[in-house]
Design a protein around this motif. Structure first.
Motif, PDB file in Angstrom:
ATOM      1  N   VAL A 195     -17.895 -22.328   5.083  1.00 10.93           N
ATOM      2  CA  VAL A 195     -16.529 -21.301   4.240  1.00 10.93           C
ATOM      3  C   VAL A 195     -15.444 -23.025   4.903  1.00 10.93           C
ATOM      4  CG1 VAL A 195     -14.971 -19.372   4.069  1.00 10.93           C
ATOM      5  CG2 VAL A 195     -17.282 -19.187   4.491  1.00 10.93           C
ATOM      6  N   ILE A 196     -14.795 -22.867   3.793  1.00 12.84           N
ATOM      7  CA  ILE A 196     -14.023 -24.596   4.064  1.00 12.84           C
ATOM      8  C   ILE A 196     -13.168 -24.507   3.486  1.00 12.84           C
ATOM      9  CG2 ILE A 196     -13.732 -26.870   3.817  1.00 12.84           C
ATOM     10  CD1 ILE A 196     -16.409 -26.246   5.141  1.00 12.84           C
ATOM     11  N   ASP A 197     -12.112 -24.345   4.516  1.00 19.63           N
ATOM     12  CA  ASP A 197     -10.403 -23.914   4.033  1.00 19.63           C
ATOM     13  C   ASP A 197      -9.999 -25.252   3.158  1.00 19.63           C
ATOM     14  OD1 ASP A 197      -9.090 -25.971   5.995  1.00 19.63           O
ATOM     15  OD2 ASP A 197      -8.248 -24.626   7.027  1.00 19.63           O
ATOM     16  N   VAL A 198      -8.934 -25.235   2.089  1.00 22.47           N
ATOM     17  CA  VAL A 198      -8.229 -26.407   1.398  1.00 22.47           C
ATOM     18  C   VAL A 198      -8.236 -27.811   1.568  1.00 22.47           C
ATOM     19  CG1 VAL A 198      -5.795 -25.600   1.592  1.00 22.47           C
ATOM     20  CG2 VAL A 198      -7.380 -26.796  -0.989  1.00 22.47           C
ATOM     21  N   SER A 199      -7.913 -27.378   3.066  1.00 24.92           N
ATOM     22  CA  SER A 199      -7.962 -29.041   4.017  1.00 24.92           C
ATOM     23  C   SER A 199      -9.038 -29.913   4.341  1.00 24.92           C
ATOM     24  CB  SER A 199      -6.692 -28.673   5.217  1.00 24.92           C
ATOM     25  OG  SER A 199      -7.329 -28.118   6.697  1.00 24.92           O
ATOM     26  N   GLY A 200     -10.453 -28.632   3.883  1.00 27.09           N
ATOM     27  CA  GLY A 200     -11.511 -29.105   4.671  1.00 27.09           C
ATOM     28  C   GLY A 200     -12.043 -28.753   5.669  1.00 27.09           C
ATOM     29  N   LYS A 201     -11.019 -27.935   6.848  1.00 28.89           N
ATOM     30  CA  LYS A 201     -11.662 -27.237   7.717  1.00 28.89           C
ATOM     31  C   LYS A 201     -11.954 -26.018   7.746  1.00 28.89           C
ATOM     32  CE  LYS A 201      -9.597 -24.787  11.531  1.00 28.89           C
ATOM     33  NZ  LYS A 201      -8.629 -24.116  12.347  1.00 28.89           N
ATOM     34  N   ASP A 202     -13.996 -26.421   8.347  1.00 27.18           N
ATOM     35  CA  ASP A 202     -14.496 -25.183   8.318  1.00 27.18           C
ATOM     36  C   ASP A 202     -14.251 -24.003   9.167  1.00 27.18           C
ATOM     37  OD1 ASP A 202     -17.202 -24.147   9.320  1.00 27.18           O
ATOM     38  OD2 ASP A 202     -17.821 -25.549   9.309  1.00 27.18           O
ATOM     39  N   VAL A 203     -13.916 -22.751   8.948  1.00 24.17           N
ATOM     40  CA  VAL A 203     -13.387 -21.450   9.523  1.00 24.17           C
ATOM     41  C   VAL A 203     -15.356 -20.632   8.910  1.00 24.17           C
ATOM     42  CG1 VAL A 203     -11.330 -22.124   8.736  1.00 24.17           C
ATOM     43  CG2 VAL A 203     -12.598 -20.880   6.615  1.00 24.17           C
ATOM     44  N   THR A 204     -16.168 -20.741   8.757  1.00 22.02           N
ATOM     45  CA  THR A 204     -17.277 -20.818   8.766  1.00 22.02           C
ATOM     46  C   THR A 204     -18.099 -19.882  10.211  1.00 22.02           C
ATOM     47  OG1 THR A 204     -18.936 -22.270   7.728  1.00 22.02           O
ATOM     48  CG2 THR A 204     -19.995 -20.057   8.057  1.00 22.02           C
ATOM     49  N   GLU A 236     -13.146 -21.626   0.610  1.00 23.12           N
ATOM     50  CA  GLU A 236     -13.987 -20.864  -0.230  1.00 23.12           C
ATOM     51  C   GLU A 236     -15.392 -21.129   0.475  1.00 23.12           C
ATOM     52  OE1 GLU A 236     -13.377 -22.991  -3.719  1.00 23.12           O
ATOM     53  OE2 GLU A 236     -11.113 -22.350  -4.761  1.00 23.12           O
ATOM     54  N   ARG A 237     -16.403 -20.334  -0.192  1.00 27.84           N
ATOM     55  CA  ARG A 237     -17.603 -20.275  -0.224  1.00 27.84           C
ATOM     56  C   ARG A 237     -18.050 -22.224  -0.684  1.00 27.84           C
ATOM     57  NH1 ARG A 237     -22.187 -16.296   1.170  1.00 27.84           N
ATOM     58  NH2 ARG A 237     -23.643 -17.256   2.541  1.00 27.84           N
ATOM     59  N   VAL A 238     -18.950 -22.958   0.634  1.00 26.64           N
ATOM     60  CA  VAL A 238     -19.676 -23.654   0.105  1.00 26.64           C
ATOM     61  C   VAL A 238     -21.094 -23.132  -0.229  1.00 26.64           C
ATOM     62  CG1 VAL A 238     -20.322 -25.932   0.175  1.00 26.64           C
ATOM     63  CG2 VAL A 238     -17.779 -25.342   0.083  1.00 26.64           C
ATOM     64  N   LEU A 239     -21.754 -22.523  -1.877  1.00 31.18           N
ATOM     65  CA  LEU A 239     -23.179 -22.506  -1.120  1.00 31.18           C
ATOM     66  C   LEU A 239     -24.179 -23.014  -0.724  1.00 31.18           C
ATOM     67  CD1 LEU A 239     -23.636 -19.836  -4.137  1.00 31.18           C
ATOM     68  CD2 LEU A 239     -23.667 -18.411  -2.206  1.00 31.18           C
ATOM     69  N   ASP A 270     -13.782  -8.644  -4.953  1.00 28.79           N
ATOM     70  CA  ASP A 270     -14.717  -9.443  -5.729  1.00 28.79           C
ATOM     71  C   ASP A 270     -13.959 -11.011  -5.783  1.00 28.79           C
ATOM     72  OD1 ASP A 270     -17.280  -9.996  -6.832  1.00 28.79           O
ATOM     73  OD2 ASP A 270     -16.574  -9.749  -8.569  1.00 28.79           O
ATOM     74  N   SER A 271     -14.904 -11.869  -5.300  1.00 27.21           N
ATOM     75  CA  SER A 271     -14.067 -13.413  -5.458  1.00 27.21           C
ATOM     76  C   SER A 271     -13.979 -13.661  -4.342  1.00 27.21           C
ATOM     77  CB  SER A 271     -13.251 -13.943  -6.990  1.00 27.21           C
ATOM     78  OG  SER A 271     -13.658 -13.301  -8.215  1.00 27.21           O
ATOM     79  N   SER A 272     -13.650 -12.722  -3.441  1.00 23.83           N
ATOM     80  CA  SER A 272     -13.916 -13.084  -1.805  1.00 23.83           C
ATOM     81  C   SER A 272     -14.666 -13.374  -1.649  1.00 23.83           C
ATOM     82  CB  SER A 272     -13.066 -12.247  -1.754  1.00 23.83           C
ATOM     83  OG  SER A 272     -13.130 -13.021  -0.184  1.00 23.83           O
ATOM     84  N   PRO A 273     -14.174 -15.240  -0.314  1.00 25.48           N
ATOM     85  CA  PRO A 273     -15.790 -15.446   0.222  1.00 25.48           C
ATOM     86  C   PRO A 273     -15.887 -15.152   1.547  1.00 25.48           C
ATOM     87  CG  PRO A 273     -13.334 -16.785   1.033  1.00 25.48           C
ATOM     88  CD  PRO A 273     -13.048 -15.702  -0.295  1.00 25.48           C
TER      89      PRO A 273
END
Length: 158
Positions: free
Chosen positions: A65-74, A57-60, A100-103
């Motif tokens: 963009v962080i995955d559910v485990s907290g890894k930064d995938v930006t 999900e994107r953290v505006l 729509d709704s995708s990071p």
């Protein structure tokens, strides 16, 4: 005939984070496919992420963009956005139809970055980059608006 960049998941490709797709069943979309207008891409996959993969999900507020485990995938998301933009520029694509709704591809909403299932107003990284380059981005919910735009433009230039 205008080409349209389209999310590969909307064409039925198994590229979503969960290994699935979001195939769009729509007569207009099917006609565009038949006409050869659609150029598909999954920014997340071309950016280097696997299928399946951890949900992200994107953290505006942090522009990450962080995955559910907290890894930064930006980085992978940014790379995929740049590849999508390159495709548009190389093929002179002015329109995109993205999930729509995708990071990556969200054009109206994205998930809120807390992995609660809550959506907020916002756009994905690919949509943001494409719009910065004057490429109009539509979603599976606004196919008819894109169809109207294309019909208007094609009448204007014929």
């Amino acid at each position: 005939m205008e080409k349209i960049l389209v999310s590969a998941c909307l064409m039925g490709d198994l590229v979503r984070y969960d290994g699935g797709h979001q195939q769009l069943v729509n007569k207009t979309f099917e006609q565009w496919q038949h006409e050869g207008r659609l150029v598909k891409v999954c920014p997340e996959v071309v950016g280097g992420l696997s299928t399946p993969r951890a949900p992200a999900e994107r953290v505006l507020k942090d522009n990450l963009v962080i995955d559910v485990s907290g890894k930064d995938v930006t980085h992978a998301f940014t790379r995929g956005a740049n590849i999508a933009l390159s495709i548009c520029l190389e093929q002179q694509i002015k329109y995109a139809l993205l999930k729509d709704s995708s990071p990556s591809c969200g054009s109206n909403t994205i998930y809120d970055g807390r992995f609660t299932g809550s959506k907020i107003s916002g756009v994905g990284l690919t949509t943001e980059l494409l719009r910065q380059h004057d490429i109009e981005v539509y979603s599976e919910n606004t196919v008819l608006l894109l169809a109207e735009k294309l019909t208007h433009n094609e009448k204007k230039f014929s």
